[in-house]
Design a protein around this motif. Structure first.
Motif, PDB file in Angstrom:
ATOM      1  N   SER A 399     -61.455  35.990 140.599  1.00  0.00           N
ATOM      2  CA  SER A 399     -60.267  34.712 140.514  1.00  0.00           C
ATOM      3  C   SER A 399     -60.603  33.971 142.681  1.00  0.00           C
ATOM      4  CB  SER A 399     -59.411  35.198 140.783  1.00  0.00           C
ATOM      5  OG  SER A 399     -58.774  36.732 141.356  1.00  0.00           O
ATOM      6  N   ALA A 400     -59.938  33.687 142.292  1.00  0.00           N
ATOM      7  CA  ALA A 400     -59.579  32.420 143.741  1.00  0.00           C
ATOM      8  C   ALA A 400     -58.853  34.141 144.854  1.00  0.00           C
ATOM      9  CB  ALA A 400     -57.729  31.687 143.534  1.00  0.00           C
ATOM     10  N   SER A 403     -61.219  36.734 145.410  1.00  0.00           N
ATOM     11  CA  SER A 403     -62.430  35.985 146.653  1.00  0.00           C
ATOM     12  C   SER A 403     -61.800  35.290 147.838  1.00  0.00           C
ATOM     13  CB  SER A 403     -62.982  34.482 145.996  1.00  0.00           C
ATOM     14  OG  SER A 403     -63.460  35.012 144.588  1.00  0.00           O
ATOM     15  N   GLN A 404     -60.777  35.104 148.230  1.00  0.00           N
ATOM     16  CA  GLN A 404     -60.460  35.207 149.328  1.00  0.00           C
ATOM     17  C   GLN A 404     -59.787  36.242 150.307  1.00  0.00           C
ATOM     18  OE1 GLN A 404     -56.640  32.668 148.758  1.00  0.00           O
ATOM     19  NE2 GLN A 404     -55.677  32.572 151.158  1.00  0.00           N
ATOM     20  N   MET A 423     -66.257  32.263 148.663  1.00  0.00           N
ATOM     21  CA  MET A 423     -65.101  31.091 148.420  1.00  0.00           C
ATOM     22  C   MET A 423     -65.357  29.600 148.172  1.00  0.00           C
ATOM     23  SD  MET A 423     -62.316  32.379 148.912  1.00  0.00           S
ATOM     24  CE  MET A 423     -61.300  30.331 149.249  1.00  0.00           C
ATOM     25  N   TRP A 426     -64.109  28.788 144.803  1.00  0.00           N
ATOM     26  CA  TRP A 426     -63.191  28.614 145.331  1.00  0.00           C
ATOM     27  C   TRP A 426     -62.219  27.507 146.754  1.00  0.00           C
ATOM     28  CZ3 TRP A 426     -60.921  30.424 140.611  1.00  0.00           C
ATOM     29  CH2 TRP A 426     -62.240  31.250 139.610  1.00  0.00           C
ATOM     30  N   ASP A 429     -58.898  25.208 145.305  1.00  0.00           N
ATOM     31  CA  ASP A 429     -58.487  26.034 144.429  1.00  0.00           C
ATOM     32  C   ASP A 429     -57.029  25.501 144.864  1.00  0.00           C
ATOM     33  OD1 ASP A 429     -57.514  27.592 141.773  1.00  0.00           O
ATOM     34  OD2 ASP A 429     -56.309  28.895 143.352  1.00  0.00           O
ATOM     35  N   ALA A 433     -56.563  28.703 150.315  1.00  0.00           N
ATOM     36  CA  ALA A 433     -58.644  28.850 149.816  1.00  0.00           C
ATOM     37  C   ALA A 433     -59.086  27.582 150.283  1.00  0.00           C
ATOM     38  CB  ALA A 433     -58.831  28.323 148.305  1.00  0.00           C
TER      39      ALA A 433
END
Length: 786
Positions: A399-400, A403-404, A423, A426, A429, A433
């Motif tokens: 998910s964002a 990943s962030q 990243m 995303w 996003d 992000a």
């Protein structure tokens, strides 16, 4: 019958529990009561029921017999009225206490009432004549067989009239002969309060001498007050909720837990969190329904902060099986507290909650639990633990947010290359992000030594930087291009960064030294005039136009960078800066010119004493400093990549009478010249003070490597080989310099030697060497290559 007996017995126990609340003065002192001025309810006492001593006040009262008789009633009892304030929906009304408001109400004698109820008169009133007790409600509930309301009514009357004793057989009390009054009670029982008001008014109009029972009117007032309070709460009119609770204190009892919840919320929403906490505390101290107690903690956890919640949880009671009553919701509480810790980096969550959530994340495998742990650890700079949990979250669900978090952890531990890869998907996003992705790109481009990036990676980074007009990465692209000896490309990136942010001094400095190395004196003078008085390192730049462009100035200090929105550029930079400039002319008889990817600068590391790195961000005249201070400032300037200013600081330190300071200053000045790409000056600086054998060798190795690079850039390939041979006598040749040697052979048309060198270097995995082999084949076998 058994259940009825239990209910009646519970009423008796309830009546016993409140015997200690008779002293109104003590209650006022406990809750900080004060009466004066306009009503301004602040405190609550949560109840007014106060039974007399003893189970029922009547030794002849037979609870079992009453229960049996009520059970035998054939007429179906009416449905319990949930709006009835003093009757419990599923349990006896518990005796309550409450904090009073700062207001007065009309009473026979002026007193200060609590916000919820006025406690009964002191016990001395027992000697007073027995007041008339309105038992009409008691008779009505008994006749209808409503056991719950009957026992609540008994408790209520005992609290209001300490000397009153319930009849041994409530069913033996004569029934109301007033059919109209019975109908009014029925309207009340059905919750038809407006019709009841009208019925009372109609009868009073028809019979001027008739007065409705005071108990009926009191109950009606309470029921209507409850309806108004619930409506105000639903409409989020929290101040009105508090006012109604103050005016209707009998609502605030354990039989009206929903009202207590709403009043607690109203206090919190009107910035009186302590009052709200008091309301929840009252419930947990006095109310016994397990489901309501658990719901109280759950509701409180959504409104109260971590620390107040720990005070509420301390009121937890042990369960019969040895567990604790809130164990069923403790997992959700741990999640709630960890989420609060994610928002507040200064909040220390108890290790028990952290361990519980870690166990949940491992056993249940929810990505949301791993995310909570990752953000909690990242906020506290525990980058390794944060990375572990973010990776676990991404493994469950990419998910964002996951990943962030992982990208930020990677940036913190200086792995921006992977952060950019994580990243990129995303990057659009959300604003956060996007900022994280751009920060990863800036840190990636600023790595020292420069990262070996594929052309597709450079292209996508450049595309995003141009689209977002992100100055930090544009500036780093300039330094990156310089590290690859692409001075024209570097200049365009620096110009673009300045177009987006005209006051970006590092970009201006990069541009001026690049223009200087390109012998563009007009542009250099223009930049110096533009930055006069704003940057001494730009205005005091030494004339290097007579020197061959060679080494680069590393990028300035960097960190995690935030997104910016600079001005519109006046010149669009190239879509992608190439990792190396390479030209191959294949026309028959034409000279072959191949430019290799420029190797990184020779790194010289020598232990030296600790130095102060702060205090050198501003421009001062190093000549005004003591030699020792100037030496410290020189190293500080080197740390923040300002070698031209460091040169002046080391020059001032060379004036010291102390041999050690002069030696360190000469060594530092040589390194500064090398970093600025001035190898000739570096050699001169090294002679200004004697150096030990180790330093002298390191400086000579670095200077020879830099001279080899300069000679190669000037197309003097034989001279380059001489410098490389001299350097190889002092230190084993690095792979990048082997590649440089191979390109010298290639440009000298010594294809066999070039092939041998490239093959040896390519065997180590060097991509540049593999490209060199391809360049040799393209020259020696052009038809096969085509």
């Amino acid at each position: 019958m058994k259940s009825s007996l239990v209910a009646i017995s519970a009423a008796i126990v309830v009546a016993t529990l409140v015997t200690g609340l008779k002293d109104r003065a003590a209650l006022q002192e406990k809750f900080g009561l004060a009466s004066a001025g306009k009503p301004a309810p602040e405190l609550m006492m949560m109840g007014r029921i106060k039974p007399t001593d003893g189970p029922a006040g009547n030794p002849e009262f037979n609870a079992q017999l009453v229960a049996e008789k009520i059970e035998a009633i054939t007429s179906p009892p009416p449905a319990p009225d949930t709006s009835e304030p003093d009757a419990a929906a599923s349990q006896p009304a518990a005796p309550q206490t409450a904090a009073p408001p700062a207001q007065t109400v009309a009473q026979p004698a002026p007193v200060t009432p609590p916000i919820v109820s006025e406690p009964p008169a002191p016990q001395q009133a027992a000697a007073a004549p027995q007041p008339a007790v309105d038992e009409s409600a008691l008779r009505y509930f008994a006749s209808r067989g409503d056991k719950v309301r009957l026992q609540a009514e008994i408790s209520r009357l005992q609290a209001l009239y300490p000397n009153w004793v319930p009849p041994a057989d409530p069913l033996a009390v004569p029934q109301n002969g007033d059919k109209q009054l019975e109908a009014m009670w029925q309207l009340y029982s059905d919750g038809r309060y407006a019709e009841l008001r009208k019925a009372v008014a109609d009868r009073q109009a028809a019979d001027a001498g008739w007065q409705p029972p005071a108990d009926l009117l009191d109950r009606l007032d309470v029921a209507e007050g409850r309806a108004r309070l619930v409506n105000a709460s639903d409409l989020k009119q929290y101040a009105t909720v508090v006012d109604i609770a103050a005016a209707t204190p009998s609502l605030l009892t354990c039989s009206e837990v929903d009202v207590l919840w709403r009043v607690a919320e109203a206090f919190i929403q009107t910035e009186r969190a302590q009052r709200g906490q008091d309301a929840y505390t009252y419930i947990l101290k006095n109310c016994t329904n397990p489901a309501e107690r658990q719901a109280t903690v759950e509701k409180a956890s959504t409104l109260l902060a971590y620390q107040p919640m720990q005070a509420l949880l301390a009121l937890e009671r042990p369960a019969a099986d040895g567990s604790k009553e809130f164990d069923a919701i403790r997992d959700n509480l741990a999640r709630r507290f960890m989420a609060e810790g994610d928002d507040d980096p200064n909040l220390a969550i108890a290790t028990d909650y952290i361990a519980r959530l870690e166990k949940l994340a491992e056993t249940e495998g929810l990505a949301s639990d791993a995310l909570l742990l990752g953000w909690y650890q990242l906020r506290r700079n525990n980058d390794a633990d944060a990375e572990k949990w973010f990776r676990a979250a991404r493994a469950k669900q990419d998910s964002a947010a996951a990943s962030q978090g992982l990208a930020l952890a990677l940036i913190a531990r200086k792995a921006p290359k992977e952060a950019e890869e994580v990243m990129f998907r995303w990057r659009a996003d959300s604003d956060d992000a996007t900022s994280t992705y751009l920060a990863a790109t800036a840190n990636l481009m600023a790595l020292q030594p420069p990262a070996d990036l594929a052309e597709d990676v450079l292209h996508r980074i450049a595309t995003e930087v141009i689209a977002r007009k992100y100055v930090p990465t544009a500036q780093q692209f300039g330094w990156y291009a310089r590290s690859l000896n692409q001075f024209q490309t570097a200049a365009r990136w620096f110009e673009t960064a300045l177009a987006w942010k005209p006051d970006d001094e590092p970009s201006a400095y990069g541009l001026v030294i690049t223009r200087e190395q390109l012998s563009d004196r007009k542009s250099v003078l223009d930049l110096q005039r533009a930055w006069a008085g704003r940057s001494s390192r730009i205005t005091n730049l030494e004339d290097t136009s007579s020197l061959t462009p060679n080494a680069v100035t590393p990028p300035p200090a960097k960190g995690a960078l935030a997104a910016q929105q600079p001005a519109q550029p006046t010149q669009r930079p190239p879509a992608e800066p190439l990792p190396a400039e390479r030209r191959v002319t294949l026309q028959p008889g034409a000279e072959v010119v191949v430019r290799a990817a420029r190797p990184a600068m020779e790194k010289v590391t020598v232990p030296r004493g600790p130095r102060q790195t702060r205090g050198c961000s501003t421009t001062i005249d190093a000549g005004q400093l003591k030699p020792a201070d100037a030496l410290s400032r020189g190293w500080c300037l080197m740390d923040i990549n300002r070698p031209m200013e460091a040169i002046s600081a080391f020059e001032a330190a060379l004036q010291s009478p102390a041999r050690k300071i002069r030696e360190d200053a000469a060594y530092g000045q040589s390194l500064a010249y090398l970093r600025a790409g001035l190898s000739g000056n570096a050699a001169v600086a090294a002679t200004k003070a004697p150096q030990n054998r180790q330093r002298a060798a390191e400086l000579q190795v670095a200077i020879l490597a830099d001279r080899a690079l300069s000679a190669f850039d000037a197309g003097r390939y034989r001279e380059t080989l001489i410098y490389l041979d001299q350097r190889a006598q002092l230190q084993q040749e690095r792979i990048d310099l082997m590649v440089l040697r191979g390109y010298c052979y290639l440009n000298l048309k010594m294809y066999g030697d070039a092939t041998r060198i490239f093959e040896a270097a390519a065997a180590t995995g060097s991509r540049d060497a593999a490209r060199g082999l391809a360049d040799v084949r393209s020259v020696t076998h052009p038809d096969t290559n085509n």
